[in-house]
Design a protein around this motif. Sequence first.
Motif, short mmCIF file in Angstrom:
data_model
loop_
_atom_site.label_atom_id
_atom_site.label_comp_id
_atom_site.label_asym_id
_atom_site.label_seq_id
_atom_site.Cartn_x
_atom_site.Cartn_y
_atom_site.Cartn_z
N TRP A 1 40.78 43.56 21.57
CA TRP A 1 41.49 42.64 22.45
C TRP A 1 41.09 42.77 23.93
O TRP A 1 40.98 41.76 24.64
CB TRP A 1 42.99 42.82 22.27
CG TRP A 1 43.82 41.73 22.88
CD1 TRP A 1 43.41 40.46 23.18
CD2 TRP A 1 45.19 41.81 23.27
NE1 TRP A 1 44.45 39.74 23.73
CE2 TRP A 1 45.55 40.56 23.79
CE3 TRP A 1 46.13 42.84 23.21
CZ2 TRP A 1 46.83 40.30 24.26
CZ3 TRP A 1 47.41 42.57 23.67
CH2 TRP A 1 47.75 41.31 24.18
N PRO A 2 40.84 43.97 24.46
CA PRO A 2 40.46 44.07 25.87
C PRO A 2 39.24 43.22 26.23
O PRO A 2 39.11 42.76 27.36
CB PRO A 2 40.17 45.56 26.06
CG PRO A 2 41.03 46.24 25.05
CD PRO A 2 41.01 45.33 23.86
N ALA A 3 38.35 43.01 25.27
CA ALA A 3 37.13 42.25 25.56
C ALA A 3 37.45 40.85 26.06
O ALA A 3 36.71 40.28 26.87
CB ALA A 3 36.25 42.19 24.31
N LEU B 1 37.81 49.59 29.49
CA LEU B 1 36.86 48.50 29.71
C LEU B 1 36.70 48.18 31.19
O LEU B 1 35.59 47.93 31.66
CB LEU B 1 37.34 47.25 28.95
CG LEU B 1 36.50 45.99 29.14
CD1 LEU B 1 35.06 46.22 28.68
CD2 LEU B 1 37.12 44.82 28.39
N GLY B 2 37.81 48.18 31.93
CA GLY B 2 37.72 47.89 33.36
C GLY B 2 36.84 48.88 34.10
O GLY B 2 36.02 48.50 34.96
N LEU B 3 36.99 50.16 33.77
CA LEU B 3 36.17 51.18 34.41
C LEU B 3 34.69 51.03 34.03
O LEU B 3 33.80 51.15 34.88
CB LEU B 3 36.68 52.58 34.04
CG LEU B 3 38.06 52.94 34.59
CD1 LEU B 3 38.55 54.25 33.98
CD2 LEU B 3 38.02 53.04 36.12
N THR C 1 27.70 44.23 29.67
CA THR C 1 27.33 45.47 28.97
C THR C 1 28.57 46.21 28.49
O THR C 1 28.61 46.72 27.35
CB THR C 1 26.52 46.38 29.90
OG1 THR C 1 25.35 45.69 30.33
CG2 THR C 1 26.12 47.66 29.20
N ALA C 2 29.60 46.26 29.33
CA ALA C 2 30.83 46.96 28.95
C ALA C 2 31.51 46.29 27.77
O ALA C 2 32.03 46.96 26.87
CB ALA C 2 31.78 47.02 30.14
#
Length: 402
Positions: free
Chosen positions: A235-237, A362-364, A373-374
């Motif tokens: 979900w973070p994506a 993910l934010g970092l 890329t992340a």
Amino acid sequence: MQARTGVLGVPDFRRILLVGLLVSIARWLEMLVIGVVVWQQTHSAFLVALMTLLRLLPMGLFGAFLGVAADRVQRRSALILMLWVQAVSAAVLALLAYVGMLAVWHLAVASFVAGIVWGADNPVRRMMLGEVVGAHRMATAVSMDVVANNASRIAGPALGGTILAAAGVGAPFVLSLVLYAAAVVAALRLAHRSTVLPPRGSVLREMRDSFGLVLRTPGMAGVMVVTLIFNLFGWPAGSMVPVIGQEDLRLGADGVGLLAGMDGLGALIGAALLVPLVRPRWYRAIYAGGAAMFCGMYVVFALVGQPVPAAVALLLVGVGSAGFASMQATLVYTTAPPELRSRALGVLSACIGLGLLGFLHLGLMANWLGAATATALIGVEGLLALVLTRRWWREPISPRDR
């Protein structure tokens, strides 16, 4: 077909479904608009992810508490209160935008408040779905709720991006206010009244017992493991879609809105197919397979670098999310003993809320490696996590699942 007709023949089911649709349109609209606005003001992928993280934080903090509390109040009244809170929040954001005072911290506070309401959705509104249609029709009811939710994932971002580009920041929040007000009207027409259970002990003791329930009930631990993986690595994506859309695909706000709606279109198609076809023995395979497809297609989305292939990848992301989401609440509802369903759904909300760690991760990474890329890396991590936890989520189904 008979099952669907029977469910839609229940007036309160239609009202609860409508409430969910209206709230979901407003939610996805707000998430898209907030992501675009924060990126435009700060150019920080971390802060964009933080806005969604703040929506998840209350689930992780209060999910189990909300599950216990939902048994102690009249769910109809709780639902109406939740809707009023959201309406007031949207009104405040619209006012701040029109007077030129809207700041990132305002959006952060609004996201946190929205997260509290979202955390209560499973033990309040979704629990009411099961109460009005019965456990034997819960899969059909949830599948139709997922259809409505994912229709909103098309309408919400598309409306948000279009209105933001055409009329400025305040207009999307005015639309949210209208949607929440309409949801209040639908909720006020509900005839259903839930059974208010007497306290079994202190709230803290009941919260502890709720987590014990997950460990003791056959098959439920696997459901929670897949939920954790989905929310930590899948979900973070989605929070990077506005960033990748603007930075890598060179789209404007309206184009980003259309792109963000593609996974909703895929989920709408996937959930619509599940309603007539799903069988209890397939629940777990669809659940885990949907999570795997979700993670894998975000890897493709992040790497293709062109708008059309990226849109196709997001369409398939949506198909995967439909399988996962349709089975999630259904598996919890049908696996838990009837008297403990609300608390089990509260634990589910807590597991969803732990996804905030995924947004932070993910934010970092996005600030360090770039958003594309992340996003690809976190999707790969999700696939590996599913492989490594296979023995838990492939547990034999319980008699209630048959």
